[in-house]
Design a protein around this motif. Structure first.
Motif, PDB file in Angstrom:
ATOM      1  N   SER A   1      15.028 -15.651  34.518  1.00 38.02           N
ATOM      2  CA  SER A   1      14.114 -15.267  35.746  1.00 38.02           C
ATOM      3  C   SER A   1      14.366 -14.253  36.501  1.00 38.02           C
ATOM      4  N   LYS A   2      15.563 -13.927  36.558  1.00 37.20           N
ATOM      5  CA  LYS A   2      16.103 -12.557  37.413  1.00 37.20           C
ATOM      6  C   LYS A   2      15.202 -11.387  36.632  1.00 37.20           C
ATOM      7  N   TRP A   3      15.516 -11.528  35.223  1.00 38.66           N
ATOM      8  CA  TRP A   3      15.036 -10.469  34.421  1.00 38.66           C
ATOM      9  C   TRP A   3      13.403 -10.263  34.695  1.00 38.66           C
ATOM     10  N   VAL A   4      12.677 -11.592  34.658  1.00 36.96           N
ATOM     11  CA  VAL A   4      11.515 -11.560  34.963  1.00 36.96           C
ATOM     12  C   VAL A   4      11.035 -10.860  36.352  1.00 36.96           C
ATOM     13  N   GLY A   5      11.698 -11.361  37.314  1.00 36.45           N
ATOM     14  CA  GLY A   5      11.383 -10.829  38.619  1.00 36.45           C
ATOM     15  C   GLY A   5      11.645  -9.454  38.896  1.00 36.45           C
ATOM     16  N   ASN A   6      12.583  -9.170  38.026  1.00 38.22           N
ATOM     17  CA  ASN A   6      12.835  -7.304  38.095  1.00 38.22           C
ATOM     18  C   ASN A   6      11.847  -6.741  37.510  1.00 38.22           C
ATOM     19  N   VAL A   7      11.147  -7.268  36.447  1.00 38.66           N
ATOM     20  CA  VAL A   7      10.151  -6.574  35.908  1.00 38.66           C
ATOM     21  C   VAL A   7       8.765  -6.548  36.577  1.00 38.66           C
ATOM     22  N   VAL A   8       8.591  -7.897  36.884  1.00 38.25           N
ATOM     23  CA  VAL A   8       7.191  -8.186  37.490  1.00 38.25           C
ATOM     24  C   VAL A   8       6.974  -7.542  38.829  1.00 38.25           C
ATOM     25  N   CYS A   9       8.113  -7.447  39.626  1.00 38.53           N
ATOM     26  CA  CYS A   9       7.995  -6.503  41.107  1.00 38.53           C
ATOM     27  C   CYS A   9       7.294  -5.097  40.828  1.00 38.53           C
ATOM     28  N   TRP A  10       7.459  -4.588  39.801  1.00 39.59           N
ATOM     29  CA  TRP A  10       6.848  -3.249  39.567  1.00 39.59           C
ATOM     30  C   TRP A  10       5.436  -3.332  39.484  1.00 39.59           C
ATOM     31  N   ILE A  11       4.638  -4.365  39.342  1.00 40.37           N
ATOM     32  CA  ILE A  11       3.236  -4.534  39.506  1.00 40.37           C
ATOM     33  C   ILE A  11       2.660  -3.956  40.748  1.00 40.37           C
ATOM     34  N   THR A  12       3.421  -3.967  42.036  1.00 41.34           N
ATOM     35  CA  THR A  12       3.069  -3.499  42.995  1.00 41.34           C
ATOM     36  C   THR A  12       2.679  -2.220  43.033  1.00 41.34           C
ATOM     37  N   VAL A  13       3.513  -1.335  42.190  1.00 44.91           N
ATOM     38  CA  VAL A  13       3.395   0.172  42.234  1.00 44.91           C
ATOM     39  C   VAL A  13       1.880   0.512  41.861  1.00 44.91           C
TER      40      VAL A  13
ATOM     41  N   ALA B   1       0.707   1.548  52.350  1.00 43.85           N
ATOM     42  CA  ALA B   1       1.917   1.494  51.429  1.00 43.85           C
ATOM     43  C   ALA B   1       2.187   2.774  50.979  1.00 43.85           C
ATOM     44  N   MET B   2       1.457   3.545  50.439  1.00 38.18           N
ATOM     45  CA  MET B   2       1.537   4.828  49.873  1.00 38.18           C
ATOM     46  C   MET B   2       2.314   5.599  50.984  1.00 38.18           C
ATOM     47  N   GLY B   3       1.701   5.589  51.895  1.00 42.05           N
ATOM     48  CA  GLY B   3       2.159   6.432  53.221  1.00 42.05           C
ATOM     49  C   GLY B   3       3.551   5.973  53.678  1.00 42.05           C
ATOM     50  N   SER B   4       4.087   4.776  53.766  1.00 44.18           N
ATOM     51  CA  SER B   4       5.416   4.280  53.989  1.00 44.18           C
ATOM     52  C   SER B   4       6.237   4.903  52.917  1.00 44.18           C
ATOM     53  N   LEU B   5       5.687   4.838  51.671  1.00 44.12           N
ATOM     54  CA  LEU B   5       6.633   5.228  50.480  1.00 44.12           C
ATOM     55  C   LEU B   5       7.015   7.006  50.945  1.00 44.12           C
ATOM     56  N   LEU B   6       5.886   7.628  51.128  1.00 42.14           N
ATOM     57  CA  LEU B   6       5.928   9.085  51.310  1.00 42.14           C
ATOM     58  C   LEU B   6       7.101   9.557  52.485  1.00 42.14           C
ATOM     59  N   LEU B   7       6.813   8.573  53.655  1.00 46.07           N
ATOM     60  CA  LEU B   7       7.551   8.589  54.665  1.00 46.07           C
ATOM     61  C   LEU B   7       8.906   8.474  54.340  1.00 46.07           C
ATOM     62  N   ALA B   8       9.316   7.361  53.752  1.00 43.94           N
ATOM     63  CA  ALA B   8      10.686   7.259  53.287  1.00 43.94           C
ATOM     64  C   ALA B   8      11.171   8.272  52.391  1.00 43.94           C
ATOM     65  N   LEU B   9      10.545   8.852  51.685  1.00 47.99           N
ATOM     66  CA  LEU B   9      10.697   9.968  50.758  1.00 47.99           C
ATOM     67  C   LEU B   9      11.047  11.225  51.610  1.00 47.99           C
ATOM     68  N   GLY B  10      10.162  11.472  52.759  1.00 43.29           N
ATOM     69  CA  GLY B  10      10.287  12.617  53.827  1.00 43.29           C
ATOM     70  C   GLY B  10      11.617  12.288  54.318  1.00 43.29           C
TER      71      GLY B  10
ATOM     72  N   ASP C   1      14.663  -2.663  45.377  1.00 40.95           N
ATOM     73  CA  ASP C   1      14.979  -3.606  46.213  1.00 40.95           C
ATOM     74  C   ASP C   1      13.539  -3.913  46.972  1.00 40.95           C
ATOM     75  N   ALA C   2      13.150  -3.105  47.429  1.00 41.57           N
ATOM     76  CA  ALA C   2      11.940  -3.356  48.300  1.00 41.57           C
ATOM     77  C   ALA C   2      10.799  -4.048  47.694  1.00 41.57           C
ATOM     78  N   LEU C   3      10.726  -3.503  46.191  1.00 39.06           N
ATOM     79  CA  LEU C   3       9.571  -4.246  45.289  1.00 39.06           C
ATOM     80  C   LEU C   3       9.926  -5.734  44.985  1.00 39.06           C
ATOM     81  N   VAL C   4      11.373  -5.931  44.856  1.00 39.52           N
ATOM     82  CA  VAL C   4      11.694  -7.548  44.602  1.00 39.52           C
ATOM     83  C   VAL C   4      11.551  -8.192  45.933  1.00 39.52           C
ATOM     84  N   LYS C   5      11.941  -7.592  47.082  1.00 41.59           N
ATOM     85  CA  LYS C   5      11.677  -8.354  48.210  1.00 41.59           C
ATOM     86  C   LYS C   5      10.112  -8.567  48.482  1.00 41.59           C
TER      87      LYS C   5
END
Ligand code: NA
Ligand code: NA
Lengths: 204, 444, 342
Positions: A44-56, B262-271, B282-286
Motif C-alpha cells: 500500500s505504501k508503494w501504491v501511495g507513493n506512485v499514485v500521489c504523482w497523479i497530482t502533477v 498549485a503551480m504558483g505555490s510550487l514556483l514560489l517554493a522553488l523561488g 512529501d507534499a504529494l503524499v499528504k
C-alpha cells in the motif's frame, strides 16, 4: 487533553489516527501473520507513493489549458476530461493507502478513550460486519459496471473530446481492490490488538 | 421484504437514528455510511441499492469541479512547506502583538480571501487548519474557539462567490447565477464580521482564550516587523489573489484557477529555495491522504443521501409541511428549521436537490423574493457543515489537526452555528442585506 | 393496482421540459384511470445525471428523462435521434424529423437503438425542443473570420467537434460554469438552447448580441426511458395509453415552446436590450460541410449509425425538397410580419 496543546509539527504529523505503520511486528506474532501484514502495508505504501504523482499532471493540465487558451486562443479538447479523470483516479486509487495510514476519519471521541483491547474488538468485528461485506458487494457490482462500460465502448458525453469511460471506471474497481487488500492487514492488526491489547507495529 | 410492513419513508427516519448511533462507535465514518446505506436500502427497495453505490462513486469521481480539491490542498501544503503561512501568521501576530486573539482575525481574514478564491469548503477548512493550527497551538490559543473560527471561516467558501452551491441552486430556482453571486457577497462579509465580533467579545471577557504574544517573542524593532510582514504577507497574498484574480479577470474557471494556484505555490517554493524532490514527494503524499479522506467521505455520504432520498423520507416530511395552513413567516421559519435539521445528517447536495424544488411553489405562492430566499437557504445550509455529527468540516479539520479532540471541535463549531442563525435572522429582518447589491449591479 | 413510476430527469424541476413531462404523465394517468402515475424526481435525486440511463436499465428508478443525444457516449447513433447535427446534414428540421420518426421508419430504428446499446429500455420520444440558437456573443460577428476570434462554449459531442473542425475555439464547460466564465472573459461567446431557457439562464445580463440561426442543434428531442421489466408488466391498455400520450406530447411540446420562446424573445429584445442579428452567411456552408464530413466518418465506423443516417437521407431526398420549399414561403411570410413590428 485538548486544553493543553501538544507541540505540533505539521510537516511530520498531519493526520488524526495516522499510524506510523511498517514498524516491526511483535516477536510472538505467528510468522505468516507478521509477514502478511508487513507485505500488505509495504504494498500500500508503494501504491501511495506512485499514485500521489497523479497530482502533477493534474496541475500541468490545468496550467497548460489556461495558458494555451489565454495566450493563443487555443483551448484544448482534453483538459476538462483529463482533469476530472486524474482527480478521480487520484483519490480512489489512494483510498487503500489512506486506510493503511489510518486517515479515514472516525467520530472517535468515545473510541479514542477505549482501551486498546476494546478498540481492537470494535475494529475487528466491524471490519468483519461492516467493512468486508460492504466492500465485497461494492467490488462485485463494480466489476459488472466496468465490464458493461468496456462492452458498450462507452464514451464521456460532456465534451467534444468524448473519451472512453472505462479507464476511469477501472480505477474505481482497482481502488476498491486496494481497499480490500489493505483491509486484510487491518483486520489482522485489530485481531492482534483485540487479543493482546497492543497495536502491532506501533511504538505507542 | 420489510418494505411491505413499513413505509420506506419511515424506514428513513430509523436510518437516521441508527446512523447517529453507529458512527459514534468509532469505526471510520465512510465505511459505516456505506454499510448502513446498503442495509437500509436493501430493506427499503431491494438489491437495487447495490447498483446505487457504484453509480454514486462513479459520479463523484468524474465531477470536474471537485478536481479543485486536491489542487487547493496541494497549494496549501506547498505554501506551508515553503514556510510562508507561518510567516503570514507570525506577521499578523507581530503587527497585532498586543491585540488579543490576533490569530482569530488572521484566520477570518484569510478565510474571506480563500472563500473568494474557491467554492469549496473542504479545501478551505483543511488549508486553514494546516496554516493556522500550528501557530494557534504554539501561542496557547483556546482549542474550541480556534476550531470554531477555522471551521466557520472555512464554510464561508460555500457562500462567498465563487460558490459551487450557488451555481447548483441557480438553475433549480430559475435565478441567474450572477444574481445569486452578487446577493451572497454582503451576507458573506456580514457573517465574517459577526464571527470577528464574537471572537472579540469572548477574548475581551476572557483574555486567556487568545493570549497576546509573550514579551520575549515580540519584535525587537519595527523594522523586523515590517520585514516579517513583507515576507510573510505579500507572497501568499499575491498567490491567493492570483488564484482569485485568474477567476475574476478571466483567466480561468475555479478548477483551473486551483491548478494555477498549485503551480504558483510550487514556483514560489522553488523561488524560496524550499523545494526538493523529497519535499515535493512529501507534499504529494499528504495531498493524496487528505484528498482520499475528503472525497471518499463525500462519495459515501452522497450514497447515503441517495438511499435516504430513494426511501422517500424527505418527500414525506415536505408533504406534511405543505398540508399545514399558517402565517407565511411561520411557514418560512418551519422551512428554515427543516432545512437546518436535515443539515444535521445530510450534506447540502441532497437538500438542495430534493427539498428546494418541492418547496419552491410554496415559497412563490407566499410571495417571497426568490433571490432572498435562495440566500437564506445558502446561509442555512452553511450550518450543515457546522452541525455535528455529520459535519464534514469538523472531520476535515480533525484530519489535519489530529491532536484537537473531535469533541472540542464540535463544541467550537456549534458556537458559530448559533452566530450563523443570528445572521440568518438579520437577513430575514433586513432583506436588503442580500438584495441591495444585485439590484445595484443589475437593476430590476 | 395503481403503480407510481419514479422518474428522474436530468434537469431541474422547473424547466419547460419538466412542465411538459408532467403534462404527459397526467395524460397517461387519466387514460389509465389512475392505474399509472408518475413521480417526477429532479436531476440528481437518486443518481447523478450521467448515471440516469444506467439506473433505469437496472431498475433503480422506473424511468428517466433526458434528450436522446445525451447518451451518444453509449452509442454514437443516439445523436441522430436527439440532435442530428445540421439537420442530419440533409436539411431535416424539427417537423420533418417528426415525419421521418413517425412515418419514415425512425421509430423502429429508435427502438433498435436501445438494443444496440444492450439496454433493457423502452423509449418514448416526447418533446421536440429545438431549434436551438447559434448563441450569444460579446461583439457582433460578420463573418467566420470574426467567429474564429472568440472562445465559444459549444455543446459536447459531434456538434462541438464540428466547431473545432471549422476552426472555432470551442470550449467544453458544464452549465454552471458558463455565466461566471463569460463574466470573467474566460470565454467570449456561448450557446445554450433557445430564447426561453437562455433568458432564464441570464445570458442577457452579460452578452447582448444574440444569433438565432444556427446549425449545431436544429433538431433537438427529449425522450423518456422506461425500464424494460416495468414496461412489459404493463397491461395492453396501459401500453396504448403511453403511446397515445407520447404522440400527443410531441405536438403539444412543439406548440408550447413556439409560444414560450416567442414571449421570451420579445422580452429579450424589447426589455433586456438584446440585439438580434442574422448569422453570417459563410457560417452555413462551412458548418454544413464539416457536419457532413463528420457524419460520414461516423457512418464509416459504425454500421447502425450508417443504417439510421441512410434512412434519414432516404427520407430527406423525398421530403425535404417539398418541406423546405413550403417552409421558404412560411419564413418569408413570417419575416414580413416581424418586420412590421420593428
Ligand atoms: Na467561495
Ligand atoms: Na451536518
Amino acid at each position: 487533553m485538548a486544553e493543553e496543546p501538544t507541540k505540533l509539527d505539521i510537516s511530520d504529523e498531519m493526520i488524526a489516527e495516522r499510524r506510523s505503520g511498517l514498524g516491526k511486528m511483535p516477536d510472538d506474532m505467528p510468522k505468516w501473520m507478521a509477514s502478511l501484514i508487513t507485505k500488505i502495508d509495504l504494498f500500500s505504501k508503494w501504491v501511495g507513493n506512485v499514485v500521489c504523482w497523479i497530482t502533477v499532471p493534474l496541475i500541468l493540465a490545468m496550467t497548460y489549458e489556461v495558458l494555451a487558451r489565454k495566450l493563443f486562443t487555443a483551448p484544448t479538447m482534453w483538459a476538462y476530461d483529463m482533469s476530472r479523470f486524474l482527480y478521480g483516479a487520484l483519490f480512489m486509487l489512494g483510498a487503500g493507502y489512506a486506510l493503511s495510514k489510518g486517515v479515514h476519519i472516525r467520530a472517535d471521541f468515545l473510541y479514542r478513550n477505549f482501551k486498546v483491547k476494546t478498540q481492537g474488538i470494535v475494529d475487528f468485528w466491524l471490519y468483519i460486519i461492516f467493512y468486508f461485506p460492504g466492500l465485497l458487494v461494492f467490488f462485485y457490482m463494480t466489476v459488472g459496471f466496468v465490464q458493461e462500460s468496456i462492452m458498450r465502448s462507452e464514451r464521456g458525453m460532456d465534451t467534444a473530446w468524448m473519451p472512453y469511460m472505462w479507464p476511469i471506471k477501472l480505477c474505481l474497481l482497482i481502488g476498491i481492490a486496494f481497499l480490500l487488500i489493505q483491509g486484510v492487514s487491518e483486520l489482522f492488526k485489530s485481531y492482534w490488538a483485540a487479543t493482546r491489547g497492543k497495536w502491532p507495529g506501533e511504538s505507542k | 421484504m420489510l418494505a411491505e410492513l413499513i413505509d420506506p419513508a419511515i424506514l428513513g427516519f430509523i436510518l437516521i437514528g441508527v446512523m447517529l448511533f453507529a458512527i459514534f462507535v468509532g469505526f471510520p465514518i465512510s465505511f459505516t455510511l456505506i454499510f448502513l446505506g446498503f442495509v437500509f436500502g436493501y430493506l427499503g427497495f431491494g438489491h437495487l441499492v447495490f447498483y446505487l453505490m457504484t453509480l454514486q462513486f462513479s459520479m463523484v469521481m468524474t465531477e470536474q469541479t471537485l478536481a479543485a480539491v486536491p489542487l487547493f490542498v496541494f497549494m496549501g501544503i506547498m505554501m506551508e512547506q515553503a514556510g510562508l503561512m507561518e510567516r503570514l501568521f507570525s506577521a499578523f501576530q507581530l503587527m497585532l502583538a498586543k491585540v488579543r486573539g490576533s490569530l482569530y482575525y488572521a484566520v477570518l481574514f484569510v478565510s474571506v480571501v480563500f472563500a473568494a478564491a474557491t467554492g469549496i469548503v473542504g479545501a478551505s477548512v483543511t488549508i486553514l487548519g494546516i496554516m493556522a493550527a500550528k501557530s494557534m497551538n504554539k501561542s496557547g490559543y483556546n482549542v474550541r474557539l480556534a476550531a470554531g473560527t477555522i471551521t466557520a471561516g472555512g464554510t464561508l467558501g460555500i457562500l462567498i462567490p465563487p460558490s459551487i452551491m450557488l451555481v447548483v441552486m441557480g438553475p433549480i430556482m430559475e435565478i441567474p447565477v450572477t444574481d445569486l453571486f452578487a446577493a451572497a457577497i454582503i451576507p458573506g462579509i456580514l457573517l465574517a464580521s459577526l464571527y470577528a465580533a464574537y471572537v472579540t467579545v469572548r477574548c475581551w471577557i476572557d483574555p486567556s482564550l487568545g493570549p497576546v504574544l509573550p514579551v520575549e517573542l515580540r519584535a525587537t524593532s519595527m523594522k523586523a516587523v515590517w520585514i516579517e510582514f513583507f515576507f510573510g504577507l505579500v507572497p501568499p497574498a499575491l498567490l491567493v489573489f492570483a488564484a482569485l484574480g485568474s477567476i475574476l479577470f478571466g483567466f480561468a474557471t475555479p478548477t483551473e484557477a486551483a491548478g494555477c494556484g498549485a503551480m504558483g505555490s510550487l514556483l514560489l517554493a522553488l523561488g524560496y529555495k524550499k523545494l526538493t524532490l523529497r519535499k515535493l514527494q512529501d507534499a504529494l503524499v499528504k495531498t493524496l491522504e487528505i484528498s482520499a479522506l475528503i472525497m471518499v467521505l463525500v462519495a459515501a455520504s452522497n450514497f447515503f443521501g441517495a438511499v435516504f432520498a430513494r426511501l422517500g423520507t424527505p418527500m414525506l416530511l415536505t408533504d406534511f409541511l405543505l398540508s399545514l395552513e399558517m402565517n407565511k413567516y411561520i411557514i418560512l421559519a418551519i422551512v428554515m428549521a427543516m432545512i437546518f435539521l436535515l443539515g444535521w445528517p445530510l450534506e447540502w447536495v441532497p437538500i438542495v436537490m430534493i427539498i428546494i424544488p418541492i418547496i419552491l411553489p410554496l415559497i412563490e405562492a407566499l410571495g417571497f423574493n426568490l433571490t432572498w430566499f435562495a440566500i437564506l437557504v445558502a446561509v442555512n445550509l452553511q450550518t450543515a457543515w457546522l452541525s455535528p455529527p455529520v459535519a464534514l468540516s469538523a472531520y476535515f479539520l480533525k484530519g489535519v489537526v489530529p491532536e484537537w479532540d473531535l469533541k472540542d471541535i464540535y463544541i467550537g463549531m456549534m458556537q458559530f452555528m448559533v452566530i450563523q442563525i443570528f445572521g440568518l435572522i438579520l437577513i430575514v429582518i433586513f432583506p436588503k442585506i442580500a438584495l441591495w447589491l444585485p439590484l445595484y449591479l443589475y437593476g430590476q | 393496482n395503481a403503480k407510481t413510476l419514479k422518474c428522474q430527469t436530468v434537469i431541474n424541476a422547473k424547466a419547460d421540459e419538466v412542465v411538459m413531462l408532467k403534462d404527459f404523465g397526467q395524460t397517461v394517468s387519466e387514460l389509465t384511470d389512475g392505474s399509472i402515475k408518475f413521480e417526477i424526481l429532479p436531476a440528481g435525486t437518486v443518481v447523478g445525471v450521467k448515471e440516469t440511463l444506467d439506473a433505469v436499465d437496472k431498475g433503480l428508478i422506473d424511468c428517466g428523462f433526458a434528450w436522446t443525444h445525451y447518451w451518444s457516449g453509449e452509442h454514437p447513433a443516439a445523436m441522430l435521434f436527439g440532435s442530428p447535427v445540421a439537420g442530419a446534414g440533409v436539411g431535416i428540421d424539427n417537423i420533418a424529423f417528426l415525419s421521418w420518426f413517425q412515418y419514415g421508419g425512425g421509430k423502429e430504428l429508435y427502438d433498435q437503438l436501445w438494443k444496440e446499446m444492450k439496454r433493457d429500455i423502452k423509449g418514448f420520444m416526447l418533446q421536440p425542443v429545438g431549434p436551438e440558437a447559434l448563441g450569444w456573443f460579446k461583439e457582433p460577428i460578420n463573418s467566420m473570420a470574426d467567429f474564429r476570434k472568440y472562445k465559444f462554449r459549444t455543446p459536447p459531442g459531434i456538434p462541438g467537434q464540428t466547431y473545432k473542425d471549422i476552426g472555432v475555439a470551442s470550449v467544453a464547460m458544464g452549465g454552471g460554469d458558463i455565466l461566471p466564465a463569460l463574466e470573467a472573459g474566460t470565454i467570449d461567446a456561448a450557446e445554450w438552447c433557445c430564447p426561453k431557457p437562455d433568458s432564464v439562464f441570464g445570458f442577457q445580463k452579460v452578452l447582448k448580441h444574440y444569433y438565432l440561426q444556427g446549425l449545431h442543434q436544429v433538431v433537438v428531442n427529449a425522450d423518456l426511458y422506461v425500464n424494460g421489466k416495468v414496461y412489459r408488466a404493463m397491461s395492453k391498455r396501459e401500453k396504448k395509453a403511453m403511446e397515445v400520450a407520447a404522440n400527443a406530447s410531441l405536438s403539444k411540446a412543439m406548440s408550447y415552446r413556439i409560444y414560450e420562446n416567442g414571449k421570451a424573445l420579445k422580452f429579450l429584445t424589447e426589455e433586456a436590450g438584446v440585439i438580434l442579428h442574422d448569422t453570417p452567411a459563410d457560417y452555413f456552408p462551412a458548418y454544413m460541410a464539416a457536419a457532413k464530413a463528420s457524419l460520414e466518418k461516423n457512418a464509416a465506423k459504425n454500421a447502425f449509425f450508417k443504417k439510421v443516417w441512410d434512412s434519414q437521407k432516404e427520407f430527406a431526398d423525398i421530403a425535404v425538397p417539398f418541406w423546405s420549399g413550403a417552409q421558404m414561403s412560411n419564413a418569408k411570410l413570417g419575416m414580413a410580419h416581424a418586420a412590421t413590428l420593428k
